[in-house]
Design an enzyme around this catalytic site. Sequence first.
Site, PDB file in Angstrom:
ATOM      1  N   THR A 172       0.867  -1.178   0.000  1.00 36.85           N
ATOM      2  CA  THR A 172       0.000   0.000   0.000  1.00 36.85           C
ATOM      3  C   THR A 172       0.905   1.229   0.000  1.00 36.85           C
ATOM      4  OG1 THR A 172      -0.044   0.131   2.377  1.00 36.85           O
ATOM      5  CG2 THR A 172      -1.763  -1.174   1.351  1.00 36.85           C
ATOM      6  N   GLU A 321      -5.696  -4.209  -0.230  1.00 36.18           N
ATOM      7  CA  GLU A 321      -5.983  -5.338   0.671  1.00 36.18           C
ATOM      8  C   GLU A 321      -7.137  -6.202   0.173  1.00 36.18           C
ATOM      9  OE1 GLU A 321      -5.499  -2.223   1.434  1.00 36.18           O
ATOM     10  OE2 GLU A 321      -4.475  -1.955   3.345  1.00 36.18           O
ATOM     11  N   LYS A 430     -14.171  16.538  11.498  1.00 37.38           N
ATOM     12  CA  LYS A 430     -14.955  16.460  12.742  1.00 37.38           C
ATOM     13  C   LYS A 430     -15.196  17.868  13.246  1.00 37.38           C
ATOM     14  CE  LYS A 430     -12.777  12.100  13.685  1.00 37.38           C
ATOM     15  NZ  LYS A 430     -11.495  12.314  12.988  1.00 37.38           N
ATOM     16  N   TRP A 435     -19.551  14.536  12.163  1.00 35.02           N
ATOM     17  CA  TRP A 435     -18.734  14.290  10.990  1.00 35.02           C
ATOM     18  C   TRP A 435     -19.272  15.027   9.772  1.00 35.02           C
ATOM     19  CZ3 TRP A 435     -18.220   8.225  11.439  1.00 35.02           C
ATOM     20  CH2 TRP A 435     -17.205   7.942  12.364  1.00 35.02           C
TER      21      TRP A 435
END
Length: 535
Positions: A172, A321, A430, A435
């Site tokens: 990654t 992944e 935030k 959110w």
Amino acid sequence: MDGLMMDFQLTLPHLLRRAETYFGNGEIVTRLPDKTFHRTTYADTMRRARQLAVALKELGLERGDRVATLCWNHHQHHEAYFGIPCGGFVLHTLNLRLHPNDLAYIANHAGDRAVIVDRSLLPLLEQFRDRTQIEHVFVVEDSYEELLAGADADDWVDPELDEREASAMCYTSGTTGLPKGVTYSHRSTVLHALGVAANNPLGLGVSVADPILPVVPMFHANAWGYPYIATMVGAKLVYPGLHLDPESLLDALAGEKVAWAAGVPTIWMGILQLLDANPGRWDLSAIKGMFVGGAAVPRAMIAAFEQRHGIPIVQGWGMTETSPVASTACLPHDLADVEDEERFDLLAFAGMPLPFVELRARVGDEEIPWDGEAMGELEVRGPWVASGYYDTPEQADRWTDDGWFKTGDIVSMHPRGYVQIKDRSKDVIKSGGEWISSVELENALMAHPAVAEAAVIAIPDDKWGERPLGCVVLKPGAAATADELREFLAPQFAKWWLPERFEFVDEIPKTSVGKFRKTALRDMFAQEPTPAQPA
Ligand code: ADP
């Protein structure tokens, strides 16, 4: 129970033999550095893949040894995609856009023993090779050809691999912390190819008659499986080499009568602008659709391609992944015929999981309701989802005790189960304890006629903790002020979601695989808390 099915191993040598036997005449086209097109066939490519497998064994490499590539998208890289794993070795695709220090770490951590490298990338290799255990370097069109010439394809002996052996690995990009290695098995690779090919979300399947052009680099999560998918179905492949600018890509799409192309949204945003400016210049009538993923796909872009150019976009969500494709936008049954506006809303979701992939979203131990509102972290499991990182035990907490991978993506779930990616957890804003989705604000901004690209980041704020900041690239010759952009957003969002501040920039910095690099924007704009303003 007696008389069950055979325990037939799902390994890549099967795909190699299949392509040779049934699709030998199928074409693999590569754009060379001088922009001419090189043409070869599956028969030739698979013969050379066998030669590569033989040659690596004759060098003394052992089963399971890692062989790296540092290459653009081309037919020799395709040979490596097959020759290395079919020889019993592990293909490790190195990302040529990384810093030499990262490449040194990654090649060393993976234990690469050999590397196949493009001549143009040799100077990059030289900057890190001495910090690795690489013993053998083969330069494409040079020593790589000598390596193949010394090996006889007929000497290849099927190593009779176990489907659970490693076939490939990919790191990654490590935007947070050190890069982490994901190891694919033959089984996961084969099942992923079957899963993506069988998944036919808009009735637009991939078949032997559909030329495929992977713009997605072959070092980015297996080029999303396209080299294996194309080989499995016998489709013509068109590899763009290093020519990834919109004009070159459009020439290749039209000239090679491409049916499917795949890449990250920033590639298609550039193509859209060029198409809009030059209507009718390219004949794209062969295109069935474009597979776009790796980052949020702006709804406005999906609508523009379909309405102005007749080209459907299929959005995919996934991660290194998850091999990488785990879900795609889709319109089953009753939703296929809804009005355009609602249809585009649905197509802007990351959609439903592929067969054998399961998704859930949780906050703590609780699954969030499927109400399109609540937000939680997306978790995934399935036969092509990693069960751990290679030799990185300290990351074990990315998996739950009951065996799901925690993606780090913050999502809400549509009542029908479609996933809407709101943010990566590190990008979510935030504000006052709630959110704000940067992705939704970006999507809305990119629907403004003057906006070419927009990224929204969190900036520290004394009163609210964080507030959104809009970074905007205007289209050439277009104008818009911060106030106009705020007014444009106002009907679509709660007031407290609207960015107070906008920065107009020439370009949004991009990551090594072409996504918005928000860390760079935060470095530029989010260092100092902005003074509290009256609410
Ligand atoms: P990196 O971006 O770190 O190089 P990956 O290519 O594995 O590594 O990126 C996976 C991430 O990309 C996902 O966790 C998600 O945040 C983002 N992503 C991928 N596809 C989509 C999509 N269709 N919509 C929104 N985000 C996406």
